[in-house]
Design a protein around this motif. Structure first.
Motif, PDB file in Angstrom:
ATOM      1  N   MET A  58       0.849  -1.190   0.000  1.00 47.03           N
ATOM      2  CA  MET A  58       0.000   0.000   0.000  1.00 47.03           C
ATOM      3  C   MET A  58       0.887   1.243   0.000  1.00 47.03           C
ATOM      4  N   THR A  59       0.403   2.270  -0.641  1.00 45.34           N
ATOM      5  CA  THR A  59       1.147   3.518  -0.663  1.00 45.34           C
ATOM      6  C   THR A  59       0.919   4.268   0.641  1.00 45.34           C
ATOM      7  N   THR A  60       1.776   5.239   0.865  1.00 45.90           N
ATOM      8  CA  THR A  60       1.673   6.024   2.089  1.00 45.90           C
ATOM      9  C   THR A  60       0.343   6.765   2.154  1.00 45.90           C
ATOM     10  N   LYS A  61      -0.103   7.298   1.010  1.00 51.78           N
ATOM     11  CA  LYS A  61      -1.386   8.009   0.981  1.00 51.78           C
ATOM     12  C   LYS A  61      -2.541   7.093   1.336  1.00 51.78           C
ATOM     13  N   ALA A  62      -2.503   5.876   0.844  1.00 54.00           N
ATOM     14  CA  ALA A  62      -3.578   4.926   1.118  1.00 54.00           C
ATOM     15  C   ALA A  62      -3.607   4.559   2.600  1.00 54.00           C
ATOM     16  N   VAL A  63      -2.428   4.374   3.184  1.00 53.11           N
ATOM     17  CA  VAL A  63      -2.334   4.039   4.612  1.00 53.11           C
ATOM     18  C   VAL A  63      -2.879   5.194   5.446  1.00 53.11           C
ATOM     19  N   GLU A  68      -6.649   5.386   5.164  1.00 48.03           N
ATOM     20  CA  GLU A  68      -7.258   4.323   5.974  1.00 48.03           C
ATOM     21  C   GLU A  68      -7.225   4.693   7.458  1.00 48.03           C
ATOM     22  N   SER A  69      -6.097   5.239   7.911  1.00 45.88           N
ATOM     23  CA  SER A  69      -5.974   5.666   9.309  1.00 45.88           C
ATOM     24  C   SER A  69      -6.948   6.788   9.623  1.00 45.88           C
ATOM     25  N   LEU A  70      -7.101   7.724   8.674  1.00 48.98           N
ATOM     26  CA  LEU A  70      -8.032   8.836   8.871  1.00 48.98           C
ATOM     27  C   LEU A  70      -9.462   8.331   9.035  1.00 48.98           C
ATOM     28  N   GLU A  75     -10.368   5.394  10.095  1.00 55.48           N
ATOM     29  CA  GLU A  75     -10.456   4.688  11.380  1.00 55.48           C
ATOM     30  C   GLU A  75     -10.574   5.673  12.549  1.00 55.48           C
ATOM     31  N   ILE A  76      -9.740   6.713  12.541  1.00 55.39           N
ATOM     32  CA  ILE A  76      -9.775   7.705  13.624  1.00 55.39           C
ATOM     33  C   ILE A  76     -11.121   8.428  13.630  1.00 55.39           C
ATOM     34  N   LYS A  77     -11.596   8.809  12.456  1.00 55.29           N
ATOM     35  CA  LYS A  77     -12.882   9.515  12.357  1.00 55.29           C
ATOM     36  C   LYS A  77     -14.019   8.635  12.858  1.00 55.29           C
ATOM     37  N   GLU A  78     -13.984   7.371  12.487  1.00 52.80           N
ATOM     38  CA  GLU A  78     -15.012   6.433  12.925  1.00 52.80           C
ATOM     39  C   GLU A  78     -15.014   6.286  14.444  1.00 52.80           C
ATOM     40  N   LYS A  79     -13.827   6.123  15.028  1.00 54.02           N
ATOM     41  CA  LYS A  79     -13.741   5.949  16.486  1.00 54.02           C
ATOM     42  C   LYS A  79     -14.115   7.226  17.222  1.00 54.02           C
ATOM     43  N   LEU A  80     -13.676   8.384  16.709  1.00 56.77           N
ATOM     44  CA  LEU A  80     -14.049   9.651  17.346  1.00 56.77           C
ATOM     45  C   LEU A  80     -15.559   9.858  17.301  1.00 56.77           C
ATOM     46  N   GLY A  81     -16.176   9.458  16.196  1.00 55.65           N
ATOM     47  CA  GLY A  81     -17.617   9.611  16.061  1.00 55.65           C
ATOM     48  C   GLY A  81     -18.411   8.676  16.947  1.00 55.65           C
ATOM     49  N   GLN A  82     -17.907   7.466  17.149  1.00 54.32           N
ATOM     50  CA  GLN A  82     -18.619   6.464  17.942  1.00 54.32           C
ATOM     51  C   GLN A  82     -18.367   6.593  19.437  1.00 54.32           C
ATOM     52  N   ALA A  83     -17.220   7.130  19.805  1.00 52.98           N
ATOM     53  CA  ALA A  83     -16.804   7.141  21.211  1.00 52.98           C
ATOM     54  C   ALA A  83     -17.656   8.083  22.051  1.00 52.98           C
ATOM     55  N   THR A  98      -1.895  15.210  12.807  1.00 52.88           N
ATOM     56  CA  THR A  98      -2.556  15.841  11.666  1.00 52.88           C
ATOM     57  C   THR A  98      -3.808  15.068  11.261  1.00 52.88           C
ATOM     58  N   LEU A  99      -3.731  13.746  11.280  1.00 56.88           N
ATOM     59  CA  LEU A  99      -4.905  12.946  10.932  1.00 56.88           C
ATOM     60  C   LEU A  99      -6.013  13.116  11.970  1.00 56.88           C
ATOM     61  N   THR A 100      -5.624  13.186  13.234  1.00 57.81           N
ATOM     62  CA  THR A 100      -6.606  13.395  14.299  1.00 57.81           C
ATOM     63  C   THR A 100      -7.262  14.761  14.150  1.00 57.81           C
ATOM     64  N   SER A 101      -6.465  15.769  13.821  1.00 57.13           N
ATOM     65  CA  SER A 101      -6.987  17.118  13.628  1.00 57.13           C
ATOM     66  C   SER A 101      -7.979  17.161  12.468  1.00 57.13           C
TER      67      SER A 101
END
Length: 176
Positions: free
Chosen positions: A1-6, A9-11, A13-21, A57-60
């Motif tokens: 996987m490329t860095t952008k794809a990773v 994917e992380s973004l 995941e973080i958005k999903e968890k922040l929204g559900q938590a 940055t992804l969390t932000s």
């Protein structure tokens, strides 16, 4: 996987968890040993908390997309986030207790998010000081039950007095 794809994917995941938590707690984990990190992850897992090291940055970006304002202040330096998916108080309790007991003086609670509102480290400590859900429910029940017990005692008063009066009358007739 490329860095952008990773990163994408992380973004997600973080958005999903922040929204559900129900709540999230951000910590500075500098200087943690592998053993300490493993112990902390195990403690988090026991109470249903997901502990994850996240890119600032992804969390932000995820927070901005979810409409969470003011989180950028706490996104400096190494940041790990504990997501409380089932219990809003659990991440605060686990991380505050770990911060007290760890020998690592760099480990610190930065801040958190509760129901989409950003709180500071003092807010997280106040959240950690709340009693457990079961204790709060017991306190509410006791608050409801107290006046009802008082009402029952008040209503039983005249019946009790009638019983005493009848007993006194029976004793007087026995004597006579």
């Amino acid at each position: 996987m490329t860095t952008k794809a990773v990163k994408a994917e992380s973004l997600v995941e973080i958005k999903e968890k922040l929204g559900q938590a129900q709540s999230c707690v951000l910590v500075d984990f500098r200087g943690m040993t592998v053993k300490e990190a493993t112990d902390l992850r195990n403690k988090c897992r026991e109470v249903g908390v997901d502990f994850k090291v996240c890119k600032n940055t992804l969390t932000s970006i995820a927070a901005a997309e979810l409409g969470i304002q003011g989180l950028d202040v706490y996104l400096a330096g190494p940041t790990a986030i504990a997501f409380g998916l089932t219990d809003a108080v659990a991440p605060a309790k686990v991380l505050t207790e770990f911060a007290k007991t760890t020998k690592n003086k760099n480990f610190a609670v930065k801040g958190g998010v509760v129901d989409g509102k950003v709180i500071d480290a003092n807010g997280v400590k106040a959240l950690a000081d709340l009693p457990s859900r079961e204790v709060l429910l017991a306190q509410v029940l006791a608050g409801i039950q107290g006046p009802l017990v008082g009402l029952v005692n008040v209503l039983q008063g005249p019946i009790r007095k009638l019983g005493y009066a009848l007993e006194d009358l029976r004793k007087q007739k026995e004597i006579a």
